[in-house]
Design a protein around this motif. Sequence first.
Motif, PDB file in Angstrom:
ATOM      1  N   HIS A 164       1.124  -1.253  -0.019  1.00 31.81           N
ATOM      2  CA  HIS A 164      -0.143  -0.125  -0.148  1.00 31.81           C
ATOM      3  C   HIS A 164       0.735   1.312  -0.054  1.00 31.81           C
ATOM      4  CE1 HIS A 164      -3.657  -1.914   0.573  1.00 31.81           C
ATOM      5  NE2 HIS A 164      -3.134  -2.883   1.436  1.00 31.81           N
ATOM      6  N   PHE A 165       2.215   1.058   0.371  1.00 36.42           N
ATOM      7  CA  PHE A 165       2.970   2.317   0.373  1.00 36.42           C
ATOM      8  C   PHE A 165       4.095   2.331  -0.798  1.00 36.42           C
ATOM      9  CE2 PHE A 165       1.483   1.306   4.533  1.00 36.42           C
ATOM     10  CZ  PHE A 165       0.842   2.801   4.976  1.00 36.42           C
ATOM     11  N   GLY A 166       3.952   1.413  -1.715  1.00 29.30           N
ATOM     12  CA  GLY A 166       4.646   1.535  -2.899  1.00 29.30           C
ATOM     13  C   GLY A 166       5.925   0.291  -2.982  1.00 29.30           C
ATOM     14  N   TYR A 167       5.915  -0.403  -2.043  1.00 33.61           N
ATOM     15  CA  TYR A 167       6.720  -1.497  -1.972  1.00 33.61           C
ATOM     16  C   TYR A 167       6.321  -2.683  -2.894  1.00 33.61           C
ATOM     17  CZ  TYR A 167       9.700   0.821   1.700  1.00 33.61           C
ATOM     18  OH  TYR A 167      10.382   1.725   2.459  1.00 33.61           O
ATOM     19  N   ASP A 168       7.289  -3.338  -3.530  1.00 38.39           N
ATOM     20  CA  ASP A 168       7.093  -4.331  -4.389  1.00 38.39           C
ATOM     21  C   ASP A 168       8.022  -5.491  -3.989  1.00 38.39           C
ATOM     22  OD1 ASP A 168       4.902  -3.295  -6.023  1.00 38.39           O
ATOM     23  OD2 ASP A 168       6.171  -2.227  -7.085  1.00 38.39           O
ATOM     24  N   VAL A 169       7.811  -6.686  -3.975  1.00 33.57           N
ATOM     25  CA  VAL A 169       8.748  -7.896  -3.959  1.00 33.57           C
ATOM     26  C   VAL A 169       9.560  -7.840  -4.951  1.00 33.57           C
ATOM     27  CG1 VAL A 169       9.095 -10.250  -3.531  1.00 33.57           C
ATOM     28  CG2 VAL A 169       7.190  -9.058  -2.088  1.00 33.57           C
ATOM     29  N   VAL A 170      11.080  -7.969  -4.913  1.00 36.04           N
ATOM     30  CA  VAL A 170      11.868  -8.032  -6.038  1.00 36.04           C
ATOM     31  C   VAL A 170      12.410  -9.323  -5.903  1.00 36.04           C
ATOM     32  CG1 VAL A 170      14.188  -6.908  -6.818  1.00 36.04           C
ATOM     33  CG2 VAL A 170      12.560  -5.745  -5.589  1.00 36.04           C
ATOM     34  N   ARG A 171      12.641  -9.896  -5.027  1.00 40.50           N
ATOM     35  CA  ARG A 171      13.060 -11.344  -4.993  1.00 40.50           C
ATOM     36  C   ARG A 171      12.756 -12.013  -3.701  1.00 40.50           C
ATOM     37  NH1 ARG A 171      18.977  -9.347  -4.602  1.00 40.50           N
ATOM     38  NH2 ARG A 171      19.342  -9.747  -2.456  1.00 40.50           N
ATOM     39  N   THR A 172      12.817 -13.333  -3.672  1.00 37.17           N
ATOM     40  CA  THR A 172      12.581 -14.231  -2.577  1.00 37.17           C
ATOM     41  C   THR A 172      13.667 -15.377  -2.822  1.00 37.17           C
ATOM     42  OG1 THR A 172      10.147 -13.843  -2.637  1.00 37.17           O
ATOM     43  CG2 THR A 172      10.922 -15.648  -1.385  1.00 37.17           C
ATOM     44  N   TYR A 194      10.380   3.008  -4.879  1.00 33.75           N
ATOM     45  CA  TYR A 194      11.010   4.370  -5.564  1.00 33.75           C
ATOM     46  C   TYR A 194      10.477   5.454  -4.833  1.00 33.75           C
ATOM     47  CZ  TYR A 194      13.241   1.171  -8.640  1.00 33.75           C
ATOM     48  OH  TYR A 194      13.915   0.337  -9.362  1.00 33.75           O
ATOM     49  N   ARG A 195       9.642   5.296  -4.020  1.00 33.66           N
ATOM     50  CA  ARG A 195       8.871   6.642  -3.278  1.00 33.66           C
ATOM     51  C   ARG A 195       9.871   7.057  -2.362  1.00 33.66           C
ATOM     52  NH1 ARG A 195       3.206   5.424  -0.700  1.00 33.66           N
ATOM     53  NH2 ARG A 195       3.528   7.452   0.002  1.00 33.66           N
ATOM     54  N   ASN A 196      10.324   8.581  -2.682  1.00 31.83           N
ATOM     55  CA  ASN A 196      11.088   9.410  -1.837  1.00 31.83           C
ATOM     56  C   ASN A 196      12.590   8.704  -2.066  1.00 31.83           C
ATOM     57  OD1 ASN A 196       9.153  10.805  -0.742  1.00 31.83           O
ATOM     58  ND2 ASN A 196       9.020   9.899   1.350  1.00 31.83           N
ATOM     59  N   GLY A 197      12.860   8.126  -3.208  1.00 31.03           N
ATOM     60  CA  GLY A 197      14.159   7.588  -3.585  1.00 31.03           C
ATOM     61  C   GLY A 197      14.040   6.359  -3.378  1.00 31.03           C
ATOM     62  N   GLU A 198      15.149   5.609  -3.839  1.00 35.50           N
ATOM     63  CA  GLU A 198      15.071   3.931  -3.994  1.00 35.50           C
ATOM     64  C   GLU A 198      15.411   3.407  -2.325  1.00 35.50           C
ATOM     65  OE1 GLU A 198      16.707   0.597  -6.826  1.00 35.50           O
ATOM     66  OE2 GLU A 198      17.852   2.285  -6.510  1.00 35.50           O
ATOM     67  N   TYR A 237      15.281  -0.436  -0.031  1.00 40.13           N
ATOM     68  CA  TYR A 237      15.226  -1.665   0.095  1.00 40.13           C
ATOM     69  C   TYR A 237      14.830  -1.949   1.629  1.00 40.13           C
ATOM     70  CZ  TYR A 237      16.796  -2.125  -4.702  1.00 40.13           C
ATOM     71  OH  TYR A 237      17.450  -2.066  -5.998  1.00 40.13           O
ATOM     72  N   VAL A 238      14.179  -3.087   1.578  1.00 43.78           N
ATOM     73  CA  VAL A 238      13.665  -3.689   3.056  1.00 43.78           C
ATOM     74  C   VAL A 238      13.810  -5.167   2.829  1.00 43.78           C
ATOM     75  CG1 VAL A 238      11.374  -3.514   2.829  1.00 43.78           C
ATOM     76  CG2 VAL A 238      12.622  -3.541   5.104  1.00 43.78           C
ATOM     77  N   THR A 239      14.255  -6.018   3.727  1.00 44.85           N
ATOM     78  CA  THR A 239      14.347  -7.316   3.770  1.00 44.85           C
ATOM     79  C   THR A 239      13.425  -7.887   4.935  1.00 44.85           C
ATOM     80  OG1 THR A 239      16.519  -7.555   2.958  1.00 44.85           O
ATOM     81  CG2 THR A 239      15.674  -9.569   4.015  1.00 44.85           C
ATOM     82  N   ILE A 240      12.399  -8.808   4.564  1.00 45.81           N
ATOM     83  CA  ILE A 240      11.638  -9.333   5.583  1.00 45.81           C
ATOM     84  C   ILE A 240      11.695 -10.793   5.549  1.00 45.81           C
ATOM     85  CG2 ILE A 240       9.155  -9.594   5.973  1.00 45.81           C
ATOM     86  CD1 ILE A 240       8.814  -6.870   4.439  1.00 45.81           C
ATOM     87  N   ASP A 278      12.535   1.348  10.115  1.00 45.58           N
ATOM     88  CA  ASP A 278      13.228   1.858   8.697  1.00 45.58           C
ATOM     89  C   ASP A 278      12.320   2.193   7.692  1.00 45.58           C
ATOM     90  OD1 ASP A 278      15.336   1.826   7.167  1.00 45.58           O
ATOM     91  OD2 ASP A 278      14.886  -0.342   6.386  1.00 45.58           O
ATOM     92  N   VAL A 279      11.146   1.593   7.472  1.00 48.23           N
ATOM     93  CA  VAL A 279      10.232   2.111   6.560  1.00 48.23           C
ATOM     94  C   VAL A 279       9.715   3.420   6.881  1.00 48.23           C
ATOM     95  CG1 VAL A 279       8.051   1.685   5.387  1.00 48.23           C
ATOM     96  CG2 VAL A 279       9.625  -0.100   5.572  1.00 48.23           C
ATOM     97  N   CYS A 280       9.373   3.753   8.139  1.00 44.94           N
ATOM     98  CA  CYS A 280       8.927   5.033   8.478  1.00 44.94           C
ATOM     99  C   CYS A 280       9.801   6.257   8.443  1.00 44.94           C
ATOM    100  CB  CYS A 280       8.235   4.975   9.970  1.00 44.94           C
ATOM    101  SG  CYS A 280       6.718   3.867  10.052  1.00 44.94           S
ATOM    102  N   ASP A 281      10.947   6.003   8.628  1.00 42.79           N
ATOM    103  CA  ASP A 281      12.075   6.967   8.728  1.00 42.79           C
ATOM    104  C   ASP A 281      12.260   7.251   7.158  1.00 42.79           C
ATOM    105  OD1 ASP A 281      12.606   7.114  11.207  1.00 42.79           O
ATOM    106  OD2 ASP A 281      14.196   5.607  11.138  1.00 42.79           O
ATOM    107  N   HIS A 282      12.107   6.232   6.142  1.00 41.61           N
ATOM    108  CA  HIS A 282      12.278   6.700   4.681  1.00 41.61           C
ATOM    109  C   HIS A 282      11.161   7.351   4.237  1.00 41.61           C
ATOM    110  CE1 HIS A 282      13.503   6.092   0.425  1.00 41.61           C
ATOM    111  NE2 HIS A 282      12.344   5.618   0.331  1.00 41.61           N
ATOM    112  N   LEU A 283       9.971   6.850   4.539  1.00 42.38           N
ATOM    113  CA  LEU A 283       8.894   7.471   3.874  1.00 42.38           C
ATOM    114  C   LEU A 283       8.327   8.902   4.720  1.00 42.38           C
ATOM    115  CD1 LEU A 283       6.657   4.137   3.090  1.00 42.38           C
ATOM    116  CD2 LEU A 283       8.083   5.551   1.513  1.00 42.38           C
TER     117      LEU A 283
END
Length: 78
Positions: free
Chosen positions: A18-26, A36-40, A42-45, A62-67
């Motif tokens: 909902h905040f613009g994150y997409d799964v790049v790889r698993t 890419y919101r507010n710049g590129e 990455y986050v690992t879950i 981490d996400v809140c600081d970036h967004l």
Amino acid sequence: MKLPRDVSGDDLARALEHFGYDVVRTTGSHMRLRTYRNGEHYVTIPRHPTLYVGTLASILRDVCDHLKINKEEIIRYL
């Protein structure tokens, strides 16, 4: 606000979509998400059935600081 205790890695990944994150790889038991919101950024879950509260808090911080948003905005989607 208190963090939920029963959040899986997949639940968190869906909430972050909902905040613009997409799964790049698993790879193995971890997912890598990118936005890419507010710049590129990455986050690992981990894809665990239940995330540790400290792990969840760290990812949310981490996400809140970036967004530049509050944790409560993400927690609504969990």
